[in-house]
Write an enzyme that holds these catalytic residues in place. Structure first.
Site, PDB file in Angstrom:
ATOM      1  CE1 TYR A   1      54.308  54.209  41.529  1.00  0.00           C
ATOM      2  CE2 TYR A   1      53.460  56.424  41.782  1.00  0.00           C
ATOM      3  CZ  TYR A   1      53.964  55.092  41.078  1.00  0.00           C
ATOM      4  OH  TYR A   1      54.104  55.720  39.801  1.00  0.00           O
TER       5      TYR A   1
ATOM      6  NE  ARG B   1      62.007  57.773  48.637  1.00  0.00           N
ATOM      7  CZ  ARG B   1      62.622  58.844  49.168  1.00  0.00           C
ATOM      8  NH1 ARG B   1      64.019  58.894  49.457  1.00  0.00           N
ATOM      9  NH2 ARG B   1      62.038  59.782  49.610  1.00  0.00           N
TER      10      ARG B   1
ATOM     11  CB  CYS C   1      53.668  49.230  36.362  1.00  0.00           C
ATOM     12  SG  CYS C   1      54.315  49.511  34.768  1.00  0.00           S
TER      13      CYS C   1
END
Length: 279
Positions: free
Chosen positions: A217, A231, A248
């Site tokens: 991420y 985030r 993803c």
């Protein structure tokens, strides 16, 4: 072609292994949990993943995910240097991407006709949604009969669009997506993205990740020039409504842990295992 029934056995096996990691279950243990003989368990895994149960179960472990995360970074860097994040990468995927304009997004699909249908894939049943401009949704299901929640979510994302069930149109898309999951490509596909400018940028960044590779991420946030927005990037990744084609599932936590997935962590492990097994 792999059936959805095969996949649900695989998912059950993955869930069992996650719950009994410390015990290091044997093939006999897994087969017993699935209610299959060792012979049929062996055949099931090989038919579905193309590898032995032992190899696939190794792929599904945290240690393998950590090593994959370490080895993938040079692959991603090489892809960027070769320009694979641009048109050549999309050409390689036989996939064209179009983002709706901010005005179109705000209007919620006004004037748009969306055709939908439920079809089997190598990782279970999926709800496919298609517009004249391209695919706008691929949502995996717990079971084919349980599509109501995903269809309602689709309607919420496109509140002003018209909806029509049309399995003739969507079956062609489902067949092509399933073929890609198994390492084959044929007809080109078009995808239409509906999201904020930030979300679209994140989803486009996901296309940089080749099959069989993973990233984190934080890496995705850094690659779009927003290194501190980890985030927010994770939230955008979680909001992706076009499963598999916008990959993803190839994003892990920096520790190598699988992390969340809109359609379940077991399915995320299965997709990664399937891709790794095809290399």
């Amino acid at each position: 072609m792999q059936s959805s029934a095969d996949y649900y056995h695989i998912e059950k096996a993955i869930r069992y292994l996650d719950a009994h990691t410390r015990e290091q279950p044997s093939l006999a243990d897994v087969a017993g949990h699935l209610g299959l003989s060792i012979y049929h368990c062996q055949r099931l895994f090989h038919r579905w993943a193309g590898v032995t149960p032992k190899d696939f179960l190794q792929i599904a472990t945290l240690e393998h995910a950590k090593s994959l995360l370490r080895s993938s970074r040079p692959v991603l860097d090489a892809a960027l240097e070769a320009g694979l994040s641009g048109p050549s990468r999309l050409h390689d995927l036989c996939l064209s991407i179009e983002a709706m304009t901010p005005g179109e997004y705000r209007r919620g699909g006004e004037g748009l006709s969306i055709r939908w249908g439920v079809h089997p894939t190598p990782v279970g049943d999926g709800l496919f949604a298609v517009t004249e401009r391209g695919i706008c949704g691929i949502r995996f299901l717990a079971r084919a009969a349980e599509y109501g929640r995903e269809l309602e979510s689709l309607r919420e994302e496109w509140p002003e669009a018209g909806f029509q069930q049309d399995k003739v149109v969507t079956s062609r898309v489902a067949a092509e997506v399933s073929a890609r999951m198994m390492g084959r490509t044929g007809e080109p596909l078009s995808v239409v993205l509906a999201g904020t400018a930030f979300q679209v940028k994140v989803w486009q960044a996901l296309l940089m990740i080749p099959s069989g590779a993973v990233t984190s991420y934080s890496e995705i946030a850094a690659r779009i020039g927003r290194a501190k927005a980890v985030r927010a990037a994770a939230s955008a990744i979680g909001a992706n409504a076009i499963g598999y084609l916008i990959p993803c599932h190839r994003v892990l936590r920096s520790t190598g842990a699988i992390g969340g997935y809109r359609w379940g962590e077991a399915r995320k492990r299965a997709l990664l295992g399937l891709e790794t097994g095809k290399l």
